[in-house]
Design a protein around this motif. Structure first.
Motif, mmCIF file in Angstrom:
data_model
loop_
_atom_site.group_PDB
_atom_site.id
_atom_site.type_symbol
_atom_site.label_atom_id
_atom_site.label_comp_id
_atom_site.label_asym_id
_atom_site.label_seq_id
_atom_site.Cartn_x
_atom_site.Cartn_y
_atom_site.Cartn_z
ATOM 1 N N ASN A 72 1.215 -0.662 10.112
ATOM 2 C CA ASN A 72 2.053 0.405 10.645
ATOM 3 C C ASN A 72 1.247 1.301 11.587
ATOM 4 N N ARG A 109 -1.349 0.493 13.164
ATOM 5 C CA ARG A 109 -1.710 -0.250 14.355
ATOM 6 C C ARG A 109 -0.556 -0.256 15.352
ATOM 7 N N HIS A 110 0.661 -0.437 14.829
ATOM 8 C CA HIS A 110 1.821 -0.391 15.717
ATOM 9 C C HIS A 110 1.960 0.963 16.370
ATOM 10 N N LEU A 111 1.598 2.000 15.638
ATOM 11 C CA LEU A 111 1.702 3.357 16.188
ATOM 12 C C LEU A 111 0.550 3.667 17.140
ATOM 13 N N ILE A 138 8.441 7.729 9.259
ATOM 14 C CA ILE A 138 7.495 6.915 10.049
ATOM 15 C C ILE A 138 6.277 6.511 9.228
ATOM 16 N N LEU A 156 8.420 3.392 6.881
ATOM 17 C CA LEU A 156 8.258 2.266 7.795
ATOM 18 C C LEU A 156 7.309 1.202 7.234
ATOM 19 N N PRO A 157 6.190 1.601 6.618
ATOM 20 C CA PRO A 157 5.287 0.567 6.092
ATOM 21 C C PRO A 157 5.952 -0.340 5.060
#
Lengths: 298, 319
Positions: A131, A133-135, B43, B47-48
């Motif tokens: 997550n 990393r995506h951000l 977020i 999200l994770p």
């Protein structure tokens, strides 16, 4: 009968004082021992037998660790993340806690539930990593601040504290025409000073002490290394460091410039621990306040 | 009649909606103070959870989700066949068990004894110093503990050799079977004082008249502790014990990572450490996720069970 009781009392007291003295010694000795070693000449330290007083006093070990510029830099990053993280976290936590403390707030129940669930369910190591990393946060300074911005437990502590304040103060301010934000800033926050201190300290200590986020999310960026992470590396590399110490300590050159990994480790340990030890005596009472508020309300 | 009812209904839903918006407008400052953090929690915390899908794929980084290969329960099957997993599970449970027993009783005993100290200044000093180690990081604590137990110049070995006449130092940190006990000893050194705070607070809440009554009945100090103080704090104790059961699978990996090394690996590797090694260091993302997911699911079940149990016993809800 009375005499036996008295005698027992005395024995019991002695026993208690022995236990307490033992606790004091095992708690404090490691700190004093590490301090003494860090202040002792490193070659001399290898002879062993340093307890709480340095045998050959020197500041060389400290000079040595600050010669490595990366340690000075790591110290700065640690300070920076502690200051910025504490400020942002505390402000955010208080704002959210205040909104969720207002009984008429329309999403009060829903938001509270959403936050409380996160205390029990988390994605886990790898999904969290992916997550971030995506951000685009991996290897960025903000990875130290943003993922931990609000700790639900701290938020609940602040909210419980606000719940215990007399609501009439807020009400009268409202009648005088103050908006919710003004009430928060001018009435609630000043009354919340003790709990703000508690939460700010919790956050500051955990920011200062954190190394895992560096290890997981920023280990490829030496410029983002922190003091705790550097110490962790020294600690886990002890076996490698021991190989380095096999340099002949008796050669005159080595004797002058050689600093043993043990001394280095102890000096870094002290540098990493000092800020906590300095803050501790002044503010430890706030931790207790926070802990008891949290436990009473939960 | 029917249309009238319809009309009435739309009017009420309309007015409901408009009332909702009016409330939103009224509470705009409260919304501004909370909605950003609601978005944040979605977020960074929710999200994770979507990443759990990786456990059912052969996840390759960089590919979009719909191009990933789905493998169903394959990773879980591998997991339950892996011997290393069972070793990690054993270590996790063993260290949790020590935490629930020794880690639970020691702070209680410490709090009970500290409460018997009559000199207030001394009591305060001991308490303040006892929770000092709680605030230093595990990195620092591990560094200190390793130093105390070290074979050259460590104080524990010094005492063993000089006072108890041992001939050579004990290499504590490289004795695999000693690891669990070093772990719990380290944990106690760091946390006893901190855990005792809650017990001391509970002890203060015990009704003072009960002590007086006990004294009139001729109870000595030990019997007062046993018959008054201990029953007085039992509700708190039960809640805490049950809560600990909820955290059975969550010993984490920080302490094991810092105190352990490759020699004691077979006793120090917990499930978290196992997931870390496979998942990130070896880049087997899907497998690592499966491990984490297994652990989370068991944890959630345990927490819910613990919470129910606490409720039934009537000691208050935890969640």
């Amino acid at each position: 009968m009375r005499i036996r009781e008295k005698a027992f009392d005395v024995v019991f007291d002695i026993f208690i004082y022995l236990v307490m003295a033992f606790t004091l010694v095992i708690t404090l000795y490691p700190f004093l021992n590490v301090l003494a070693i860090s202040l002792n000449e490193s070659v001399d330290t290898m002879r062993g037998g340093i307890h709480i007083i340095p045998r050959k006093f020197t500041l060389d070990n400290y000079r040595e660790i600050f010669k490595y510029s990366n340690l000075t830099h790591a110290f700065l990053i640690s300070v920076l993340r502690t200051v910025i993280g504490t400020l942002l976290s505390t402000v955010s936590t208080c704002m959210l806690a205040y909104a969720l403390s207002r009984k008429e707030f329309i999403y009060r129940k829903f938001f509270t539930l959403v936050f409380v669930i996160t205390m029990y369910v988390s994605g886990g190591l790898i999904p969290d990593y992916m997550n971030l990393r995506h951000l685009g946060l991996i290897g960025k300074f903000w990875v130290y601040i943003l993922p931990g911005l609000i700790n639900t437990y701290n938020m609940i502590i602040v909210r419980s504290f606000i719940d215990n304040l007399p609501y009439s103060l807020q009400e009268s301010a409202k009648i005088d025409g103050a908006n919710d934000f003004a009430i928060f800033r001018k009435i609630v926050m000043p009354l919340c000073k003790p709990v703000i201190a508690t939460v700010a300290l919790f956050v500051a200590v955990s920011q200062w002490n954190s190394w895992m986020d560096t290890y997981l999310y920023a280990s490829s960026k030496p410029e983002l290394s922190t003091l705790q992470y550097e110490l962790m590396k020294v600690l886990t590399n002890t076996s490698a460091a021991q190989d380095a110490s096999r340099i002949d300590p008796n050669s005159p050159l080595a004797r002058r410039s050689f600093v043993s990994p043990q001394s280095i480790r102890m000096a870094i340990t002290i540098v990493a621990a000092v800020p906590i030890l300095v803050v501790y005596p002044f503010l430890q009472k706030y931790f207790v306040i926070g802990l008891t508020i949290g436990s009473v309300k939960e | 009649m029917n249309s009238q009812l319809e009309l009435h209904r739309t009017v009420t839903t309309k007015s409901k909606i408009s009332r909702h918006f009016r409330t939103l407008a009224d509470q705009k400052y409260l919304l501004m103070m909370s909605v950003p953090f609601f978005i944040w929690v979605i977020i960074f915390r929710y999200l994770p959870l979507y990443g759990w899908t990786m456990a059912f794929q052969n996840y390759k980084p960089g590919k979009p989700i719909f191009e990933q290969e789905w493998v169903g329960l394959e990773h879980f099957k591998i997991l339950f066949r892996e011997q290393d997993f069972y070793i990690a599970l054993r270590n996790t449970l063993a260290m949790s068990f020590l935490g629930i027993t020794i880690g639970f009783v020691t702070p209680i005993v410490f709090a009970l004894l500290l409460n018997e100290v009559r000199n207030m200044a001394f009591k305060k000093t001991v308490q303040t110093i006892s929770y000092l180690p709680h605030f230093i990081s595990w990195v620092i604590a591990a560094s200190m503990i390793t130093q105390m137990l070290s074979t050259d110049g460590g104080v524990v070995n010094d005492i063993l050799m000089k006072v108890f006449g041992l001939e050579r130092p004990v290499p504590f940190m490289s004795m695999p079977k000693a690891f669990w006990f070093i772990y719990i000893a380290a944990d106690m050194w760091k946390e006893v004082g901190w855990y005792a705070i809650i017990h001391l607070a509970a002890i203060t809440g015990v009704d003072q008249e009960l002590y007086e009554a006990a004294r009139v009945d001729g109870c000595g100090r030990l019997r007062k502790i046993w018959h008054v103080t201990l029953p007085g704090i039992t509700p708190t104790l039960i809640v805490m014990l049950i809560m600990n059961i909820g955290w059975l699978m969550s010993v984490g990996f920080e302490r094991q990572f810092l105190l352990g090394n490759h020699i004691v690996e077979n006793y120090s590797r917990t499930i978290d450490l196992y997931a870390l090694n496979y998942g990130i260091s070896m880049a087997r993302y899907s497998y690592g996720t499966a491990i984490g997911m297994f652990q989370s699911v068991v944890s959630i079940v345990l927490v819910i069970f613990a919470n129910r149990l606490a409720k039934r016993i009537g000691s208050g809800q935890i969640i």
